[in-house]
Design a protein around this motif. Structure first.
Motif, PDB file in Angstrom:
ATOM      1  N   THR A  64      24.548   1.600   8.535  1.00  0.00           N
ATOM      2  CA  THR A  64      23.766   2.508   7.711  1.00  0.00           C
ATOM      3  C   THR A  64      22.328   2.007   7.619  1.00  0.00           C
ATOM      4  N   LYS A  65      21.376   2.912   7.753  1.00  0.00           N
ATOM      5  CA  LYS A  65      19.968   2.547   7.662  1.00  0.00           C
ATOM      6  C   LYS A  65      19.352   3.198   6.437  1.00  0.00           C
ATOM      7  N   HIS A  66      18.633   2.410   5.651  1.00  0.00           N
ATOM      8  CA  HIS A  66      17.933   2.901   4.463  1.00  0.00           C
ATOM      9  C   HIS A  66      16.443   2.707   4.673  1.00  0.00           C
ATOM     10  N   VAL A  67      15.654   3.677   4.207  1.00  0.00           N
ATOM     11  CA  VAL A  67      14.194   3.591   4.317  1.00  0.00           C
ATOM     12  C   VAL A  67      13.592   3.683   2.919  1.00  0.00           C
ATOM     13  N   LEU A  68      12.795   2.683   2.574  1.00  0.00           N
ATOM     14  CA  LEU A  68      12.092   2.634   1.298  1.00  0.00           C
ATOM     15  C   LEU A  68      10.627   2.947   1.574  1.00  0.00           C
ATOM     16  N   LYS A 105       0.820  -1.208   0.000  1.00  0.00           N
ATOM     17  CA  LYS A 105       0.000   0.000   0.000  1.00  0.00           C
ATOM     18  C   LYS A 105       0.858   1.263   0.000  1.00  0.00           C
ATOM     19  N   VAL A 106       0.349   2.292  -0.668  1.00  0.00           N
ATOM     20  CA  VAL A 106       1.009   3.594  -0.673  1.00  0.00           C
ATOM     21  C   VAL A 106       1.177   4.050   0.776  1.00  0.00           C
ATOM     22  N   GLY A 107       2.356   4.545   1.088  1.00  0.00           N
ATOM     23  CA  GLY A 107       2.670   4.996   2.438  1.00  0.00           C
ATOM     24  C   GLY A 107       3.404   3.955   3.269  1.00  0.00           C
ATOM     25  N   SER A 108       3.430   2.697   2.798  1.00  0.00           N
ATOM     26  CA  SER A 108       4.169   1.654   3.517  1.00  0.00           C
ATOM     27  C   SER A 108       5.647   1.999   3.522  1.00  0.00           C
ATOM     28  N   ARG A 109       6.310   1.704   4.640  1.00  0.00           N
ATOM     29  CA  ARG A 109       7.749   1.985   4.774  1.00  0.00           C
ATOM     30  C   ARG A 109       8.472   0.714   5.168  1.00  0.00           C
ATOM     31  N   TYR A 110       9.638   0.531   4.584  1.00  0.00           N
ATOM     32  CA  TYR A 110      10.471  -0.635   4.863  1.00  0.00           C
ATOM     33  C   TYR A 110      11.878  -0.153   5.179  1.00  0.00           C
ATOM     34  N   GLU A 111      12.449  -0.682   6.253  1.00  0.00           N
ATOM     35  CA  GLU A 111      13.796  -0.277   6.664  1.00  0.00           C
ATOM     36  C   GLU A 111      14.770  -1.420   6.457  1.00  0.00           C
ATOM     37  N   LYS A 145      12.250  -7.198   2.757  1.00  0.00           N
ATOM     38  CA  LYS A 145      11.324  -8.030   3.548  1.00  0.00           C
ATOM     39  C   LYS A 145       9.876  -7.590   3.356  1.00  0.00           C
ATOM     40  N   ILE A 146       9.518  -7.402   2.085  1.00  0.00           N
ATOM     41  CA  ILE A 146       8.151  -7.052   1.730  1.00  0.00           C
ATOM     42  C   ILE A 146       7.386  -8.368   1.578  1.00  0.00           C
ATOM     43  N   ASP A 147       6.145  -8.393   2.006  1.00  0.00           N
ATOM     44  CA  ASP A 147       5.297  -9.584   1.884  1.00  0.00           C
ATOM     45  C   ASP A 147       5.390 -10.475   3.110  1.00  0.00           C
ATOM     46  N   ARG A 148       5.813  -9.954   4.218  1.00  0.00           N
ATOM     47  CA  ARG A 148       5.935 -10.788   5.412  1.00  0.00           C
ATOM     48  C   ARG A 148       4.867 -10.432   6.394  1.00  0.00           C
TER      49      ARG A 148
END
Length: 71
Positions: free
Chosen positions: A23-27, A10-16, A68-71
């Motif tokens: 280093t931390k990345h946020v998608l 969904k739009v607005g979902s965030r994944y780290e 780790k999308i779809d978990r």
């Protein structure tokens, strides 16, 4: 081999993703002109794999697994 059909997040979902060096990345899932896109900082990608490949310096990466999308 048949590919697994995945539901779009969904739009607005965030994944780290925290890298070994700390280093931390946020998608973030965004909508651009009616299409689902993936934002990493100021960069916009068509897929989570594109964003993961960018982080990994061009190396091919399965972005669905990397983020780790779809978990």
């Amino acid at each position: 081999m048949k590919r697994k059909q995945r539901a779009m997040p969904k739009v607005g979902s965030r994944y780290e993703k925290k890298m070994r060096d700390g280093t931390k990345h946020v998608l973030t899932v965004v909508e651009v002109r009616g299409e689902i896109k993936f934002q990493l900082g100021r960069q916009i990608f068509d897929s989570p794999s594109g964003a993961a490949k960018y982080i990994k310096g061009g190396r091919e990466v399965n972005g669905w697994v990397f983020w780790k999308i779809d978990r």
